[in-house]
Design an enzyme around this catalytic site. Sequence first.
Site, PDB file in Angstrom:
ATOM      1  N   ARG A 108       0.812  -1.223   0.000  1.00  0.00           N
ATOM      2  CA  ARG A 108       0.000   0.000   0.000  1.00  0.00           C
ATOM      3  C   ARG A 108       0.842   1.268   0.000  1.00  0.00           C
ATOM      4  O   ARG A 108       0.354   2.349  -0.325  1.00  0.00           O
ATOM      5  CB  ARG A 108      -0.930  -0.009   1.218  1.00  0.00           C
ATOM      6  CG  ARG A 108      -1.988  -1.089   1.165  1.00  0.00           C
ATOM      7  CD  ARG A 108      -2.862  -1.054   2.407  1.00  0.00           C
ATOM      8  NE  ARG A 108      -2.085  -1.263   3.622  1.00  0.00           N
ATOM      9  CZ  ARG A 108      -2.594  -1.186   4.846  1.00  0.00           C
ATOM     10  NH1 ARG A 108      -3.856  -0.872   5.020  1.00  0.00           N
ATOM     11  NH2 ARG A 108      -1.824  -1.409   5.909  1.00  0.00           N
ATOM     12  N   LYS A 182       0.410 -17.109  10.550  1.00  0.00           N
ATOM     13  CA  LYS A 182       0.419 -18.120  11.608  1.00  0.00           C
ATOM     14  C   LYS A 182      -0.411 -17.602  12.772  1.00  0.00           C
ATOM     15  O   LYS A 182       0.066 -16.822  13.590  1.00  0.00           O
ATOM     16  CB  LYS A 182       1.847 -18.411  12.073  1.00  0.00           C
ATOM     17  CG  LYS A 182       2.732 -19.042  11.016  1.00  0.00           C
ATOM     18  CD  LYS A 182       4.134 -19.262  11.567  1.00  0.00           C
ATOM     19  CE  LYS A 182       5.060 -19.892  10.541  1.00  0.00           C
ATOM     20  NZ  LYS A 182       6.430 -20.081  11.073  1.00  0.00           N
ATOM     21  N   LYS A 283       1.885 -22.420  19.001  1.00  0.00           N
ATOM     22  CA  LYS A 283       3.235 -22.279  19.569  1.00  0.00           C
ATOM     23  C   LYS A 283       3.496 -20.842  20.011  1.00  0.00           C
ATOM     24  O   LYS A 283       4.413 -20.582  20.805  1.00  0.00           O
ATOM     25  CB  LYS A 283       4.300 -22.756  18.570  1.00  0.00           C
ATOM     26  CG  LYS A 283       4.271 -22.125  17.189  1.00  0.00           C
ATOM     27  CD  LYS A 283       4.944 -20.782  17.096  1.00  0.00           C
ATOM     28  CE  LYS A 283       4.827 -20.208  15.702  1.00  0.00           C
ATOM     29  NZ  LYS A 283       5.287 -18.815  15.589  1.00  0.00           N
ATOM     30  N   ASP A 336       8.972 -25.260  14.642  1.00  0.00           N
ATOM     31  CA  ASP A 336       8.610 -23.858  14.807  1.00  0.00           C
ATOM     32  C   ASP A 336       8.618 -23.452  16.278  1.00  0.00           C
ATOM     33  O   ASP A 336       8.982 -22.325  16.634  1.00  0.00           O
ATOM     34  CB  ASP A 336       7.227 -23.621  14.201  1.00  0.00           C
ATOM     35  CG  ASP A 336       7.044 -22.202  13.696  1.00  0.00           C
ATOM     36  OD1 ASP A 336       8.012 -21.422  13.738  1.00  0.00           O
ATOM     37  OD2 ASP A 336       5.924 -21.863  13.258  1.00  0.00           O
ATOM     38  N   SER A 346      12.212 -13.729  17.796  1.00  0.00           N
ATOM     39  CA  SER A 346      10.781 -13.995  17.923  1.00  0.00           C
ATOM     40  C   SER A 346      10.087 -12.871  18.688  1.00  0.00           C
ATOM     41  O   SER A 346      10.462 -12.535  19.807  1.00  0.00           O
ATOM     42  CB  SER A 346      10.561 -15.326  18.649  1.00  0.00           C
ATOM     43  OG  SER A 346       9.232 -15.431  19.113  1.00  0.00           O
ATOM     44  N   ARG A 347       9.051 -12.293  18.089  1.00  0.00           N
ATOM     45  CA  ARG A 347       8.292 -11.236  18.772  1.00  0.00           C
ATOM     46  C   ARG A 347       7.605 -11.778  20.025  1.00  0.00           C
ATOM     47  O   ARG A 347       7.494 -11.085  21.030  1.00  0.00           O
ATOM     48  CB  ARG A 347       7.246 -10.642  17.817  1.00  0.00           C
ATOM     49  CG  ARG A 347       7.835  -9.882  16.646  1.00  0.00           C
ATOM     50  CD  ARG A 347       6.758  -9.165  15.866  1.00  0.00           C
ATOM     51  NE  ARG A 347       5.821 -10.089  15.254  1.00  0.00           N
ATOM     52  CZ  ARG A 347       5.927 -10.560  14.032  1.00  0.00           C
ATOM     53  NH1 ARG A 347       6.941 -10.194  13.276  1.00  0.00           N
ATOM     54  NH2 ARG A 347       5.017 -11.384  13.540  1.00  0.00           N
ATOM     55  N   ASN A 348       7.120 -13.018  19.946  1.00  0.00           N
ATOM     56  CA  ASN A 348       6.457 -13.606  21.110  1.00  0.00           C
ATOM     57  C   ASN A 348       7.438 -13.815  22.258  1.00  0.00           C
ATOM     58  O   ASN A 348       7.128 -13.546  23.420  1.00  0.00           O
ATOM     59  CB  ASN A 348       5.805 -14.941  20.709  1.00  0.00           C
ATOM     60  CG  ASN A 348       4.630 -14.755  19.768  1.00  0.00           C
ATOM     61  OD1 ASN A 348       3.562 -14.314  20.172  1.00  0.00           O
ATOM     62  ND2 ASN A 348       4.834 -15.078  18.493  1.00  0.00           N
ATOM     63  N   GLU A 372       1.069 -12.358  18.119  1.00  0.00           N
ATOM     64  CA  GLU A 372      -0.089 -13.239  17.961  1.00  0.00           C
ATOM     65  C   GLU A 372      -0.345 -14.060  19.220  1.00  0.00           C
ATOM     66  O   GLU A 372      -1.482 -14.427  19.530  1.00  0.00           O
ATOM     67  CB  GLU A 372       0.112 -14.174  16.762  1.00  0.00           C
ATOM     68  CG  GLU A 372       0.092 -13.485  15.407  1.00  0.00           C
ATOM     69  CD  GLU A 372      -1.295 -13.040  14.979  1.00  0.00           C
ATOM     70  OE1 GLU A 372      -2.267 -13.331  15.696  1.00  0.00           O
ATOM     71  OE2 GLU A 372      -1.403 -12.377  13.926  1.00  0.00           O
TER      72      GLU A 372
END
Length: 426
Positions: A108, A182, A283, A336, A346-348, A372
Amino acid sequence: MAPSPSSSTSLPSLLFTAAGVITGAALASIYYKTKAKTQQENNILPTREEPPTNKDRSQIIQNIGEYLCNTTNSANNNKVCVLGGGAFGTSLAYAAARNGYTVSIYCRDEAQAASINSSHINPRYLSDTILPSSITATTELKGAVLGCMLIILALPCQKTPDFLRENRSILPGGVVMCVTAKGLYLPTRQLISDAIEDALNNTNHDGGGEGQQQQKRKPNPLAFFSGPTFASEIVKDNPTVAVVASQTLYHAVHVQKILSNETNFRLYVSQDIVSVQLGGALKNPLAVGAGLLTGCGYGINTLSAYVTRATGELRQLCVALGGEADTINGLSGVGDLMLTCFSTQSRNQRCGVRLAHGESIEDILKDGMTVEGVATATVAVLYADACGLDMPLFRAVAGVIEGKLNCEEALKRLFERPLGLEMKKK
């Protein structure tokens, strides 16, 4: 040497694929052999279709013939479209372009598209990578998808269904869509596959228009990409292995051939779309838990034990929801999970570390970082309740995320549980 587009769509190659797929069609019931242990209740559990009938199998073989004809007739078409100019979409565009395909990225941001076209750099993601000149970008969706042989759907999970619903009249029917998101679709607590099917109206095969004459469109076959993959390592040509799943095997093979090469990027295929999706989604809260332990300063003893027990909970919950244990033991499950639990990329995992350091979940998400695992933690507990499963690690992580427990209280609860066998007999 990576295969050229023409060689990957040659008639002998396609016929060889067809032979394998026809055999796979006869074994299609393997995909369905593990039924969900509880029925869908109040839209909490993911839906799953009934096993295919003989008529269904006949249709699969008919579809193979149509697929072969279409692919052979379009052997000179080597265009891949990537919807989404984020890190992962850019990395898969890179993988396809390496194999000789022309790639069009839809984004965008006009400045982002201009930079990709002029200097071959995505200024917002992976900006230290020079992209192949066969990758172009556009802010015009119709031009991006025109004449493509594969659509890679690399949009954020929660935004994907609305985007498809709004633009399905533009998207070409019959083209395989490879989904990289995911996560679970949180508004309806669905698998992302169910939400996408609804958004595309694949089951009714119409264009979704409001007019009296709705133009019939072919449904888009869906494939799901998952496994231990960080975008930054794909574009560095680090050896990477992942899995792509589709209910009909030859659609997964279609993606496999376009993206795999003989040097450093290898895809396996599967028909277990339930486990591949659930492994990639569930996960995420477990990775938040790994970050909590790291942030609390615990060592490798603690983290290794946590990941081992988390693997068991992930497998148990996915099987209860209709998945295959063997798939969870593979790349989209254990693979994963290890990636996201052990890496600061990893953001998590980073979210868990920050929670352990005393930041609130509201402050963490204010940074605009998509995590997520935060919302998925609550849904995972709902799934566990619906299936009558204990799931102590999922519950502990959800308790910390929701502010009901601190790290010390969560750990205390886990260690106060009754002693017992490591593995329960089946």
